[in-house]
Write an enzyme that holds these catalytic residues in place. Structure first.
Site, PDB file in Angstrom:
ATOM      1  N   ARG A   1      11.682  -5.313   5.521  1.00 15.37           N
ATOM      2  CA  ARG A   1      11.335  -3.940   4.960  1.00 15.37           C
ATOM      3  C   ARG A   1      11.958  -2.799   5.790  1.00 15.37           C
ATOM      4  NH1 ARG A   1       5.005  -1.877   5.195  1.00 15.37           N
ATOM      5  NH2 ARG A   1       5.003  -2.926   7.237  1.00 15.37           N
TER       6      ARG A   1
ATOM      7  N   ARG B   1      10.836  -0.954  11.622  1.00 17.46           N
ATOM      8  CA  ARG B   1       9.714  -0.736  12.167  1.00 17.46           C
ATOM      9  C   ARG B   1       9.747  -1.552  13.403  1.00 17.46           C
ATOM     10  NH1 ARG B   1       4.756   0.081   8.356  1.00 17.46           N
ATOM     11  NH2 ARG B   1       3.637  -0.980  10.125  1.00 17.46           N
TER      12      ARG B   1
ATOM     13  N   ARG C   1      -9.635   0.606   8.390  1.00 16.09           N
ATOM     14  CA  ARG C   1      -9.516  -0.916   8.624  1.00 16.09           C
ATOM     15  C   ARG C   1     -10.215  -1.788   9.330  1.00 16.09           C
ATOM     16  NH1 ARG C   1      -3.173   0.339   8.510  1.00 16.09           N
ATOM     17  NH2 ARG C   1      -2.418  -1.635   8.531  1.00 16.09           N
TER      18      ARG C   1
ATOM     19  N   LYS D   1       0.813  -1.129  -0.059  1.00 17.19           N
ATOM     20  CA  LYS D   1       0.007   0.045   0.111  1.00 17.19           C
ATOM     21  C   LYS D   1       0.890   1.267   0.063  1.00 17.19           C
ATOM     22  CE  LYS D   1      -1.897  -1.144   3.941  1.00 17.19           C
ATOM     23  NZ  LYS D   1      -1.347  -2.380   4.239  1.00 17.19           N
TER      24      LYS D   1
HETATM   25  P1  ADP Z   1       2.132  -1.743   3.211  1.00 18.22           P
HETATM   26  O1  ADP Z   1       2.029  -0.245   3.295  1.00 18.22           O
HETATM   27  O2  ADP Z   1       1.031  -2.420   2.636  1.00 18.22           O
HETATM   28  O3  ADP Z   1       2.329  -2.482   4.509  1.00 18.22           O
HETATM   29  P2  ADP Z   1       4.730  -1.658   1.602  1.00 18.22           P
HETATM   30  O4  ADP Z   1       4.611  -0.774   0.575  1.00 18.22           O
HETATM   31  O5  ADP Z   1       5.718  -0.833   2.995  1.00 18.22           O
HETATM   32  O6  ADP Z   1       3.284  -2.295   2.184  1.00 18.22           O
HETATM   33  O7  ADP Z   1       5.546  -2.763   1.242  1.00 18.22           O
HETATM   34  C1  ADP Z   1       6.085  -3.735   2.193  1.00 18.22           C
HETATM   35  C2  ADP Z   1       7.178  -4.305   1.767  1.00 18.22           C
HETATM   36  O8  ADP Z   1       7.234  -5.155   0.667  1.00 18.22           O
HETATM   37  C3  ADP Z   1       8.490  -3.188   1.642  1.00 18.22           C
HETATM   38  O9  ADP Z   1       9.905  -3.502   2.097  1.00 18.22           O
HETATM   39  C4  ADP Z   1       8.233  -3.126   0.220  1.00 18.22           C
HETATM   40  O10 ADP Z   1       9.649  -2.471  -0.446  1.00 18.22           O
HETATM   41  C5  ADP Z   1       8.160  -4.415  -0.446  1.00 18.22           C
HETATM   42  N1  ADP Z   1       7.367  -4.247  -1.642  1.00 18.22           N
HETATM   43  C6  ADP Z   1       6.344  -3.669  -1.900  1.00 18.22           C
HETATM   44  N2  ADP Z   1       5.567  -3.829  -2.976  1.00 18.22           N
HETATM   45  C7  ADP Z   1       6.427  -5.048  -3.813  1.00 18.22           C
HETATM   46  C8  ADP Z   1       6.193  -5.876  -4.868  1.00 18.22           C
HETATM   47  N3  ADP Z   1       5.190  -5.524  -5.677  1.00 18.22           N
HETATM   48  N4  ADP Z   1       6.968  -6.934  -4.702  1.00 18.22           N
HETATM   49  C9  ADP Z   1       7.911  -7.271  -3.636  1.00 18.22           C
HETATM   50  N5  ADP Z   1       8.002  -6.476  -2.778  1.00 18.22           N
HETATM   51  C10 ADP Z   1       7.367  -5.339  -2.582  1.00 18.22           C
HETATM   52  P1  ADP Z   2       0.930  -2.100   7.731  1.00 17.04           P
HETATM   53  O1  ADP Z   2       2.236  -1.765   6.912  1.00 17.04           O
HETATM   54  O2  ADP Z   2       0.912  -3.148   8.485  1.00 17.04           O
HETATM   55  O3  ADP Z   2      -0.136  -2.071   6.805  1.00 17.04           O
HETATM   56  P2  ADP Z   2       0.554   0.749   8.949  1.00 17.04           P
HETATM   57  O4  ADP Z   2       1.855   1.472   8.988  1.00 17.04           O
HETATM   58  O5  ADP Z   2      -0.526   1.118   8.003  1.00 17.04           O
HETATM   59  O6  ADP Z   2       0.965  -0.880   8.810  1.00 17.04           O
HETATM   60  O7  ADP Z   2       0.022   0.670  10.611  1.00 17.04           O
HETATM   61  C1  ADP Z   2       1.008   0.288  11.626  1.00 17.04           C
HETATM   62  C2  ADP Z   2       0.023   0.223  12.792  1.00 17.04           C
HETATM   63  O8  ADP Z   2      -0.754   1.284  13.046  1.00 17.04           O
HETATM   64  C3  ADP Z   2      -1.069  -0.933  12.667  1.00 17.04           C
HETATM   65  O9  ADP Z   2      -0.813  -2.272  12.949  1.00 17.04           O
HETATM   66  C4  ADP Z   2      -2.077  -0.386  13.679  1.00 17.04           C
HETATM   67  O10 ADP Z   2      -1.776  -0.922  15.189  1.00 17.04           O
HETATM   68  C5  ADP Z   2      -1.965   0.977  13.646  1.00 17.04           C
HETATM   69  N1  ADP Z   2      -3.000   1.617  12.591  1.00 17.04           N
HETATM   70  C6  ADP Z   2      -2.827   2.146  11.424  1.00 17.04           C
HETATM   71  N2  ADP Z   2      -3.764   2.401  10.622  1.00 17.04           N
HETATM   72  C7  ADP Z   2      -4.867   2.191  11.348  1.00 17.04           C
HETATM   73  C8  ADP Z   2      -6.147   2.301  11.410  1.00 17.04           C
HETATM   74  N3  ADP Z   2      -6.863   2.653  10.351  1.00 17.04           N
HETATM   75  N4  ADP Z   2      -6.918   1.440  12.573  1.00 17.04           N
HETATM   76  C9  ADP Z   2      -6.494   1.070  13.621  1.00 17.04           C
HETATM   77  N5  ADP Z   2      -5.007   0.907  13.700  1.00 17.04           N
HETATM   78  C10 ADP Z   2      -4.373   1.366  12.811  1.00 17.04           C
END
Ligand code: ADP
Ligand code: ADP
Ligand code: ZN
Length: 218
Positions: A128, A161, A91, A16
């Site tokens: 990550r 993280r 969420r 995302k």
């Molecule tokens: P989210 O915001 O949904 O938690 P991230 O964008 O932070 O996901 O991506 C999670 C991890 O996966 C990061 O280390 C990112 O560089 C990697 N990643 C993101 N998209 C891809 C993809 N299409 N293929 C492989 N790795 C990816």
């Molecule tokens: P991810 O990479 O797992 O998608 P985020 O960076 O979006 O993680 O979120 C990290 C943490 O922040 C979540 O595990 C949760 O504890 C909190 N969080 C973020 N967005 C929300 C939401 N919309 N509702 C509840 N908790 C949230």
């Protein structure tokens, strides 16, 4: 004036944040990440950050009221008046309903669900690396920075993280399946969700997301 509100759904690690950065730039929309907002509050030592910390560290969702207040405060700011991109919100169905109630009918809502099988999530999360300064996202294997451990964009040392561990990822995935997967169902019943295969090169994922946006506008 029609305001585009782009909503990115997907499991933790689905990509995302990676796609949000690119889409925000191409669509000229502010990128609103509730995870980043919480982490900023944490690093600034605010009361909100303190309250969120225990939930985040354990991999649980922060309570709806805290998230909704923080999110509404952010999207009420002038830069979001022309639309915005939501990364990590809603969420829960309660959050989705609260957002829907806030809309006044002038919104053009686009919901994209980035789908990645659970078994690929763990490696994505464990590898990550994030930039504490500019929030850029890297991966030790899938998207390594040019020089190890250093942000390509602002040269800050990358960090991992606190919740990106093998121990916490299981809880986060369970929270996703129990609380967030129903949000996609909610939107499917409310006009539709554009599903994107997140298990392909980020450039391909980006192209598929752009198709969702174009189709929604047609
Ligand atoms: P989210 O915001 O949904 O938690 P991230 O964008 O932070 O996901 O991506 C999670 C991890 O996966 C990061 O280390 C990112 O560089 C990697 N990643 C993101 N998209 C891809 C993809 N299409 N293929 C492989 N790795 C990816
Ligand atoms: P991810 O990479 O797992 O998608 P985020 O960076 O979006 O993680 O979120 C990290 C943490 O922040 C979540 O595990 C949760 O504890 C909190 N969080 C973020 N967005 C929300 C939401 N919309 N509702 C509840 N908790 C949230
Ligand atoms: Zn950086």
């Amino acid at each position: 004036m029609v305001r585009t509100v782009l909503i990115l759904l997907g499991a933790p690690g689905a990509g995302k944040g990676t796609q949000a950065t690119r889409l925000a730039e191409s669509l000229r929309l502010p990128h609103v990440s509730t995870g980043d907002l919480f982490r900023t509050n944490l690093s600034q030592g605010t009361e909100l950050g303190q309250k969120a910390r225990t939930f985040m560290d354990a991999g649980n969702l922060v309570s709806d009221s805290l998230v909704i207040d923080m999110l509404f405060d952010r999207v009420g700011q002038p830069d979001c008046a022309g639309g915005y991109l939501l990364d990590g919100f809603p969420r829960t169905v309660a959050q989705a309903e609260a957002l829907q109630q806030r809309f006044d009918g002038g919104e053009d809502r686009v919901v994209i669900d980035i789908q990645v099988p659970d078994e690929l999530i763990v490696e994505r999360i464990i590898g990550r690396q994030s930039c504490p300064k500019c929030s850029a996202i890297f991966h030790t294997r899938f998207n390594p920075p040019t020089s190890e451990g250093i942000c390509d964009h602002c040269q800050t040392a990358l960090t991992q993280r606190a919740d990106d561990t093998a121990e916490v990822v299981g809880t986060r995935l369970a929270a996703y399946h129990e609380q967030t997967a129903p949000v996609a169902e909610y939107y499917r019943q409310q006009g539709g969700v554009c599903a994107v295969n997140g298990n392909q090169h980020p450039d391909k994922v980006f192209e598929a997301c752009q198709v969702c946006v174009t189709e929604a506008a047609a």
